[in-house]
Design an enzyme around this catalytic site. Structure first.
Site, PDB file in Angstrom:
ATOM      1  N   HIS A  26       7.072   6.241  -4.746  1.00  0.00           N
ATOM      2  CA  HIS A  26       6.360   7.124  -3.828  1.00  0.00           C
ATOM      3  C   HIS A  26       5.321   7.974  -4.545  1.00  0.00           C
ATOM      4  CE1 HIS A  26       6.193  10.657  -0.929  1.00  0.00           C
ATOM      5  NE2 HIS A  26       5.948   9.626  -0.134  1.00  0.00           N
ATOM      6  N   ARG A  50       7.265   2.573   4.754  1.00  0.00           N
ATOM      7  CA  ARG A  50       7.687   2.379   6.137  1.00  0.00           C
ATOM      8  C   ARG A  50       6.510   2.245   7.092  1.00  0.00           C
ATOM      9  NH1 ARG A  50      12.574   3.657   8.664  1.00  0.00           N
ATOM     10  NH2 ARG A  50      13.401   3.475   6.566  1.00  0.00           N
ATOM     11  N   ARG A  76       7.122  22.265   6.232  1.00  0.00           N
ATOM     12  CA  ARG A  76       6.485  21.766   7.450  1.00  0.00           C
ATOM     13  C   ARG A  76       7.497  21.408   8.535  1.00  0.00           C
ATOM     14  NH1 ARG A  76       3.630  16.264   6.755  1.00  0.00           N
ATOM     15  NH2 ARG A  76       5.691  15.483   7.370  1.00  0.00           N
ATOM     16  N   HIS A  78       0.547  18.535   4.128  1.00  0.00           N
ATOM     17  CA  HIS A  78       1.170  17.443   3.372  1.00  0.00           C
ATOM     18  C   HIS A  78       1.263  17.746   1.873  1.00  0.00           C
ATOM     19  CE1 HIS A  78       1.453  13.097   2.027  1.00  0.00           C
ATOM     20  NE2 HIS A  78       2.326  13.119   3.018  1.00  0.00           N
TER      21      HIS A  78
END
Length: 813
Positions: free
Chosen positions: A530, A500, A659, A687
């Site tokens: 991914h 994206r 997160r 992350h």
């Protein structure tokens, strides 16, 4: 008294016979205060000599939200506290209905709550001033993406007439309404913080001012700059019956200008696009040599006489639109995936508008006209901005080189195993075993990029396979792949075109790689790839050996300095064979295999995690309590949340470091009291993904690319890899422990889904978790250096003694 039916009373009495004294209650609603009172009452029973004490039993009827938020009449509380007759107990606590919608938080609202935590960083005086400006820009940029992705998606559902509620019970329309309410409140907070920061910047000799406040000399200088560098790029577009309403690009700044001919009565309108771009002009225009700035739109507004000579300017107002980014064509029927993505990008340019931002004070008639022309609901979709519009452009100020107003620069250190060993990296991995990489604390260039660079040059490397989700133009990843192909190695790269907002960049990378003779594929139809994988096939001695990197973050040198991520470099034979089969699946037609060690979505990951949670429940006991710890960006999958609720209901300790999006609610009486959720917001964007199961002492650690969202588990290719070497597990254990006990950057989720920031005491000298891990990486490298120097001294001493001994043996000759 608490309400109890005759049947419940009979059951309670039957259960009370062997169980001793206890409490069995059937409240319609119960607050935390009452829970505390009941626990105190139950504790008093423990001291009785008449019978052994039983448990507190609560039959919870109605939504759990009532249990948390409502209160009982005072008389009920007093009765529970002062009753002299022991109440009846329930040995088997009734199970709560896990389909109760109130047990699940909303995906969109919990993400907005995360963005509020980021906004809080802009409001914290402990942060350096320009870092606070940076956080304000991040919040605005995040909201832009939220409107494009999430609000756009909800609007599509509403337009399609879909009313089915999410697991939290909200329909798409309800989610839209609540999201807009939260965003408007957040916008008010942004405006307050913006003006606070403007004052603080001015006190630090950084001024954001207006053109009209400048001296005449500065105005003349800027007018000349406008004439030479901005004016040629402007194209005013009239709006009247002969000039249709112009196309408005996504996220561009625009001026709505109303004007009259001299002496005329008719009002005319025109639109002027503000050309903010690296090729034309930054948003923030420096005035003179000092740190004084005006905005580009302010400069244009005050020089409109050049665009409309001889006209009377009546008004000029800034506006901006946000378009839906959810434009997806049918992959199944696409003849060419690359061509399909290019078509999607073109269609996204013309996608429906989901938000209109207008400057405060715009004429209501003009505002209504814009909303109507853009097809928007004025009351719902129009947002009035009472400060700088498009505050993401504050990044330009945040990057000013004023060290005292910014964080101390962070320089990633080398990995201790690689820093002082200049051998071929494949020899190091083969001899030492797996290496755990921690970014940004450890350098991306001297680990991952070194791994690829060596692979491209090593004559014994025969092939390289890689998945590429996002990368950067200024990194060395693409150059190494191209160099490897030119050196005659087989190179196969899976480029995920549907990353994206990076689709256009990935199309460029794909074409560049193809031109270099690299075999490029675009993944599996219907799935987004991914996973972050590199596999290198090398001829070691007389056999082929597979080396690999498996990571949690993208192969992007820029984000590797800003995101906390993990990676493993290794050559484990089973994992290498698993990756071979996975790449065969990605590039060919082989069916999804079962794997030896890795967990891979969409076929084995989710079920494996559910099985491991169930296993933790089964082996949990009072003597050996179970423990599950998970660190991720988001927890949204309904089945995973239910499984974690089952674990906490059984008494398993579940500690989550999430997160942003999180559906799980900790601390619900009788359900998730042994659960906790912590969110870390700090200098770097968290992350990394870590999954830990205590497993009765036979511990399991995994890292990988997947968040626990339905899309990651069922609609993407994801990989989690086990971390088995004890030394690497200790590093992961330290990271988890440091974040779980952090007192500065951690927020604790409450049972109702709200978050409370941990506040350290005044005499607390501890660092936040990210600063702690920076220090750990530096000390680890220093220790490795000293160890290396010690070993070198020992070798030199041994060599000296050997020479001396040889000298004595030979008689000094």
């Amino acid at each position: 008294m608490f309400q109890m039916s005759d049947e419940q009373r009979r059951v309670a009495l039957f259960q009370a016979q062997p169980g001793g004294l206890g409490l069995f209650l059937h409240p319609a609603a119960l607050s935390f205060a009452h829970v505390a009172e009941l626990h105190r009452a139950h504790s008093a029973l423990l001291g009785t000599k008449t019978a052994p004490a039983g448990r507190i039993g609560l039959v919870l009827t109605g939504p759990s939200q009532q249990i948390l938020n409502n209160t009982m009449p005072q008389s009920n509380t007093q009765t529970a506290k002062s009753s002299a007759t022991p109440a009846i107990i329930d040995e088997q606590q009734p199970e709560m209905d896990l389909n109760d919608t109130s047990l699940y938080l909303n995906r969109e609202l919990t993400w907005l709550a995360f963005n509020s935590r980021v906004l809080n960083e802009a409001d914290q005086a402990r942060n350096p001033l320009l870092e606070r400006v940076k956080f304000l820009a991040i919040v605005n940029n995040n909201l832009d993406e939220f409107f494009m992705k999430r609000i756009g998606g909800l609007k599509q559902l509403v337009a399609a007439g879909l009313t089915m509620p999410a697991i939290d019970g909200r329909s798409p329309t309800q989610q839209l309404i609540e999201c807009h309410q939260v965003i408007r409140e957040m916008q008010r907070e942004q405006q307050r913080i913006y003006y606070d920061l403007v004052d603080l910047l001015q006190a630090s000799e950084i001024e954001i001012t207006e053109y009209q406040n400048l001296s005449e000399a500065n105005q003349l200088q800027l007018r000349d700059h406008f004439r030479q560098n901005i004016f040629p790029m402007l194209t005013p577009l009239a709006m009247d019956p002969s000039h249709p309403f112009p196309f408005i690009s996504n996220l561009t700044l625009n001026l709505l200008v109303t004007l009259r001919f001299p002496g005329g009565h008719d009002v005319h309108m025109a639109r002027v696009k503000v050309p903010v771009s690296k090729d034309v002009s930054p948003r923030m225009i420096r005035v003179g040599e000092n740190n004084t700035f005006i905005t580009l739109d302010d400069l244009i507004t005050n020089n409109l006489d050049m665009l409309f000579p001889g006209m009377d300017i009546e008004s000029c107002n800034l506006f901006r639109v946000t378009r839906n980014a959810n434009v997806e064509l049918d992959q199944e029927s696409a003849n060419d995936l690359l061509e399909m993505i290019e078509i999607e990008l073109r269609e996204r340019h013309f996608a429906p508008i989901v938000r209109l931002e207008v400057a405060k004070g715009m004429n209501p008639t003009h505002r209504g006209m814009l909303a109507a022309e853009l097809g928007l609901n004025e009351s719902q979709d129009v947002f009035e901005v009472d400060c700088m519009m498009a505050m993401k452009d504050l990044f330009e100020l945040a990057m000013l080189n004023i060290p005292e107003l910014r964080d101390i620069p962070h320089h990633a250190v080398d990995h201790p195993q690689l820093a002082h060993d200049r051998r071929n990296i494949f020899h190091i991995i083969r001899d030492h075993g797996s290496l755990l990489l921690q970014h940004p604390y450890e350098s991306f260039n001297t680990t991952v990029e070194r791994f690829l660079r060596t692979a491209s040059e090593d004559p014994k490397v025969l092939a390289i396979k890689m998945t590429l989700y996002r990368t950067s133009a200024d990194g060395n990843v693409l150059n190494s792949l191209i160099k490897a192909a030119r050196n005659g190695k087989q190179v196969a790269v899976l480029v995920e075109l549907k990353a994206r907002f990076d689709e256009a960049a990935n199309i460029r990378w794909a074409r560049r790689l193809e031109q270099a003779g690299i075999h490029v594929t675009y993944g599996v139809i219907g799935l987004k790839t991914h996973s972050k994988l590199i596999m290198v096939i090398r001829k070691d001695y007389s056999q082929l050996r597979r080396y690999y990197h498996i990571g949690t973050g993208n192969y992007h040198a820029g984000t590797a300095r800003l995101y906390t991520d993990l990676g493993v470099l290794g050559c484990d034979e089973d994992i290498g064979q698993d990756l071979t089969e996975l790449f065969n699946y990605l590039t060919g037609y082989s069916p999804p295999p079962s794997y030896r060690k890795i967990l891979a979505a969409p076929y084995t990951l989710k079920q494996s995690l559910l099985s491991k949670i169930e296993r933790e429940i089964k082996i949990h006991s009072a003597e050996n309590p179970g423990l599950i710890q998970m660190k991720m960006n988001a927890l949204e999958d309904q089945d995973i949340v239910k499984a974690l609720y089952k674990a906490t209901r059984a008494g398993v300790k579940v500690q989550l470091i999430v997160r942003d999006t999180c559906r799980f609610r900790p601390g619900i009486p009788g359900l998730s009291e042994s659960g906790s959720v912590v969110s870390i917001v700090g200098r770097f964007l968290e992350h990394a993904r870590i999954t830990y199961f205590q497993n009765g002492g036979d511990e399991e650690y995994f890292i990988g690319s997947a968040d626990l969202m339905q899309r990651n588990l069922m609609k993407r290719v994801e990989v989690l890899v086990p971390v088995e070497p004890p030394a690497l597990r200790q590093e992961l254990r330290l990271m988890l422990d440091v974040q779980l006990v952090d007192k500065h950057a951690a927020w604790d989720m409450q049972a109702d889904g709200t978050y409370v920031r941990r506040i350290p005491s005044e005499d607390d000298k501890s660092l936040n978790c990210q600063e702690t891990l920076i220090g750990v990486a530096e000390r680890r490298l220093e220790a490795a250096k000293k160890h290396k120097e010690k070993r070198m001294r020992e070798k030199l001493m041994y060599h000296f003694k050997y020479r001396l001994k040889s000298h004595d043996t030979n008689g000094g000759s």
